[in-house]
Design a protein around this motif. Sequence first.
Motif, PDB file in Angstrom:
ATOM      1  N   THR A  31       0.811  -1.218   0.000  1.00 41.51           N
ATOM      2  CA  THR A  31       0.000   0.000   0.000  1.00 41.51           C
ATOM      3  C   THR A  31       0.843   1.267   0.000  1.00 41.51           C
ATOM      4  OG1 THR A  31      -0.140  -0.073   2.405  1.00 41.51           O
ATOM      5  CG2 THR A  31      -1.944  -1.079   1.156  1.00 41.51           C
ATOM      6  N   GLY A  32       2.033   1.224   0.510  1.00 42.61           N
ATOM      7  CA  GLY A  32       2.887   2.414   0.563  1.00 42.61           C
ATOM      8  C   GLY A  32       3.811   2.532  -0.626  1.00 42.61           C
ATOM      9  N   GLY A  33       3.486   1.834  -1.703  1.00 40.03           N
ATOM     10  CA  GLY A  33       4.337   1.877  -2.882  1.00 40.03           C
ATOM     11  C   GLY A  33       5.519   0.924  -2.801  1.00 40.03           C
ATOM     12  N   THR A  34       5.517   0.055  -1.788  1.00 39.74           N
ATOM     13  CA  THR A  34       6.602  -0.920  -1.655  1.00 39.74           C
ATOM     14  C   THR A  34       6.346  -2.099  -2.590  1.00 39.74           C
ATOM     15  OG1 THR A  34       5.520  -2.210   0.077  1.00 39.74           O
ATOM     16  CG2 THR A  34       6.839  -0.327   0.787  1.00 39.74           C
ATOM     17  N   SER A  35       7.295  -3.004  -2.614  1.00 35.94           N
ATOM     18  CA  SER A  35       7.141  -4.185  -3.462  1.00 35.94           C
ATOM     19  C   SER A  35       6.322  -5.279  -2.785  1.00 35.94           C
ATOM     20  CB  SER A  35       8.516  -4.713  -3.860  1.00 35.94           C
ATOM     21  OG  SER A  35       9.258  -5.055  -2.706  1.00 35.94           O
ATOM     22  N   GLY A  36       5.667  -4.945  -1.691  1.00 29.89           N
ATOM     23  CA  GLY A  36       4.792  -5.902  -1.013  1.00 29.89           C
ATOM     24  C   GLY A  36       5.552  -6.942  -0.219  1.00 29.89           C
ATOM     25  N   VAL A  37       5.294  -8.197  -0.519  1.00 33.32           N
ATOM     26  CA  VAL A  37       5.884  -9.304   0.237  1.00 33.32           C
ATOM     27  C   VAL A  37       7.411  -9.292   0.146  1.00 33.32           C
ATOM     28  CG1 VAL A  37       6.011 -11.816   0.440  1.00 33.32           C
ATOM     29  CG2 VAL A  37       3.817 -10.727   0.023  1.00 33.32           C
ATOM     30  N   ASN A  38       7.938  -8.941  -1.019  1.00 33.14           N
ATOM     31  CA  ASN A  38       9.401  -8.888  -1.156  1.00 33.14           C
ATOM     32  C   ASN A  38      10.013  -7.874  -0.194  1.00 33.14           C
ATOM     33  OD1 ASN A  38       9.502 -10.863  -3.120  1.00 33.14           O
ATOM     34  ND2 ASN A  38       9.207  -9.382  -4.764  1.00 33.14           N
ATOM     35  N   TYR A  39       9.352  -6.745  -0.031  1.00 32.61           N
ATOM     36  CA  TYR A  39       9.834  -5.741   0.934  1.00 32.61           C
ATOM     37  C   TYR A  39       9.785  -6.299   2.357  1.00 32.61           C
ATOM     38  CZ  TYR A  39       9.854  -1.837   4.114  1.00 32.61           C
ATOM     39  OH  TYR A  39      10.134  -1.014   5.163  1.00 32.61           O
ATOM     40  N   LEU A  40       8.682  -6.929   2.703  1.00 29.47           N
ATOM     41  CA  LEU A  40       8.567  -7.485   4.053  1.00 29.47           C
ATOM     42  C   LEU A  40       9.626  -8.541   4.315  1.00 29.47           C
ATOM     43  CD1 LEU A  40       4.703  -7.830   4.445  1.00 29.47           C
ATOM     44  CD2 LEU A  40       6.204  -6.136   5.488  1.00 29.47           C
ATOM     45  N   ARG A  41       9.892  -9.380   3.322  1.00 33.56           N
ATOM     46  CA  ARG A  41      10.946 -10.399   3.482  1.00 33.56           C
ATOM     47  C   ARG A  41      12.304  -9.738   3.733  1.00 33.56           C
ATOM     48  NH1 ARG A  41       9.045 -13.613  -1.065  1.00 33.56           N
ATOM     49  NH2 ARG A  41       7.673 -15.153  -0.162  1.00 33.56           N
ATOM     50  N   SER A  42      12.560  -8.620   3.050  1.00 30.75           N
ATOM     51  CA  SER A  42      13.850  -7.946   3.225  1.00 30.75           C
ATOM     52  C   SER A  42      14.003  -7.382   4.630  1.00 30.75           C
ATOM     53  CB  SER A  42      14.027  -6.832   2.194  1.00 30.75           C
ATOM     54  OG  SER A  42      13.195  -5.726   2.486  1.00 30.75           O
ATOM     55  N   THR A  43      12.892  -7.076   5.292  1.00 33.18           N
ATOM     56  CA  THR A  43      12.981  -6.545   6.655  1.00 33.18           C
ATOM     57  C   THR A  43      13.226  -7.642   7.687  1.00 33.18           C
ATOM     58  OG1 THR A  43      10.586  -6.668   7.051  1.00 33.18           O
ATOM     59  CG2 THR A  43      11.434  -4.622   6.077  1.00 33.18           C
ATOM     60  N   LEU A  44      13.029  -8.893   7.324  1.00 31.79           N
ATOM     61  CA  LEU A  44      13.260  -9.980   8.281  1.00 31.79           C
ATOM     62  C   LEU A  44      14.725 -10.095   8.669  1.00 31.79           C
ATOM     63  CD1 LEU A  44      10.957 -12.831   6.945  1.00 31.79           C
ATOM     64  CD2 LEU A  44      10.609 -11.390   8.953  1.00 31.79           C
ATOM     65  N   ASP A  45      15.613  -9.643   7.798  1.00 29.28           N
ATOM     66  CA  ASP A  45      17.039  -9.712   8.099  1.00 29.28           C
ATOM     67  C   ASP A  45      17.491  -8.603   9.038  1.00 29.28           C
ATOM     68  OD1 ASP A  45      17.277 -11.931   6.450  1.00 29.28           O
ATOM     69  OD2 ASP A  45      17.718 -10.709   4.692  1.00 29.28           O
ATOM     70  N   SER A  46      16.621  -7.632   9.277  1.00 33.83           N
ATOM     71  CA  SER A  46      16.953  -6.532  10.177  1.00 33.83           C
ATOM     72  C   SER A  46      16.907  -7.016  11.622  1.00 33.83           C
ATOM     73  CB  SER A  46      15.960  -5.387  10.013  1.00 33.83           C
ATOM     74  OG  SER A  46      15.964  -4.915   8.697  1.00 33.83           O
ATOM     75  N   SER A  47      17.824  -6.502  12.411  1.00 34.19           N
ATOM     76  CA  SER A  47      17.841  -6.851  13.832  1.00 34.19           C
ATOM     77  C   SER A  47      16.976  -5.881  14.613  1.00 34.19           C
ATOM     78  CB  SER A  47      19.270  -6.786  14.379  1.00 34.19           C
ATOM     79  OG  SER A  47      20.076  -7.744  13.778  1.00 34.19           O
ATOM     80  N   PHE A  48      16.288  -6.384  15.612  1.00 31.25           N
ATOM     81  CA  PHE A  48      15.551  -5.538  16.527  1.00 31.25           C
ATOM     82  C   PHE A  48      16.519  -5.102  17.618  1.00 31.25           C
ATOM     83  CE2 PHE A  48      12.438  -8.620  14.914  1.00 31.25           C
ATOM     84  CZ  PHE A  48      11.566  -7.743  14.304  1.00 31.25           C
ATOM     85  N   PHE A  49      16.669  -3.834  17.819  1.00 31.95           N
ATOM     86  CA  PHE A  49      17.544  -3.291  18.846  1.00 31.95           C
ATOM     87  C   PHE A  49      18.944  -3.926  18.788  1.00 31.95           C
ATOM     88  CE2 PHE A  49      13.159  -3.566  20.502  1.00 31.95           C
ATOM     89  CZ  PHE A  49      12.867  -2.219  20.516  1.00 31.95           C
ATOM     90  N   PRO A  50      19.692  -3.714  17.698  1.00 30.72           N
ATOM     91  CA  PRO A  50      20.980  -4.395  17.527  1.00 30.72           C
ATOM     92  C   PRO A  50      21.979  -4.119  18.653  1.00 30.72           C
ATOM     93  CG  PRO A  50      20.717  -2.644  15.902  1.00 30.72           C
ATOM     94  CD  PRO A  50      19.418  -2.790  16.615  1.00 30.72           C
ATOM     95  N   GLU A  51      21.971  -2.922  19.227  1.00 30.23           N
ATOM     96  CA  GLU A  51      22.907  -2.612  20.314  1.00 30.23           C
ATOM     97  C   GLU A  51      22.589  -3.453  21.542  1.00 30.23           C
ATOM     98  OE1 GLU A  51      20.954  -0.203  18.908  1.00 30.23           O
ATOM     99  OE2 GLU A  51      22.397   0.831  17.625  1.00 30.23           O
TER     100      GLU A  51
END
Length: 59
Positions: A31-51
């Motif tokens: 809905t925000g102009g992202t690539s949808g599921v592909n965008y969400l998959r790319s965020t899975l590699d992000s760490s929550f609170f990396p420090e």
Amino acid sequence: MSWVKNLSILRKASKTGVSLVERIIGDHPGTGGTSGVNYLRSTLDSSFFPELYSMRVQL
């Protein structure tokens, strides 16, 4: 319950959420102009609170 366990639960919930979105919208754009599921998959590699996560060995 430790915060490491909580992060693990949050990561599992995120993966489940991506699977749910994939079943619902398929390969349609997001809905925000992202690539949808592909965008969400790319965020899975992000760490929550990396420090905070990197400090776990120091505590």
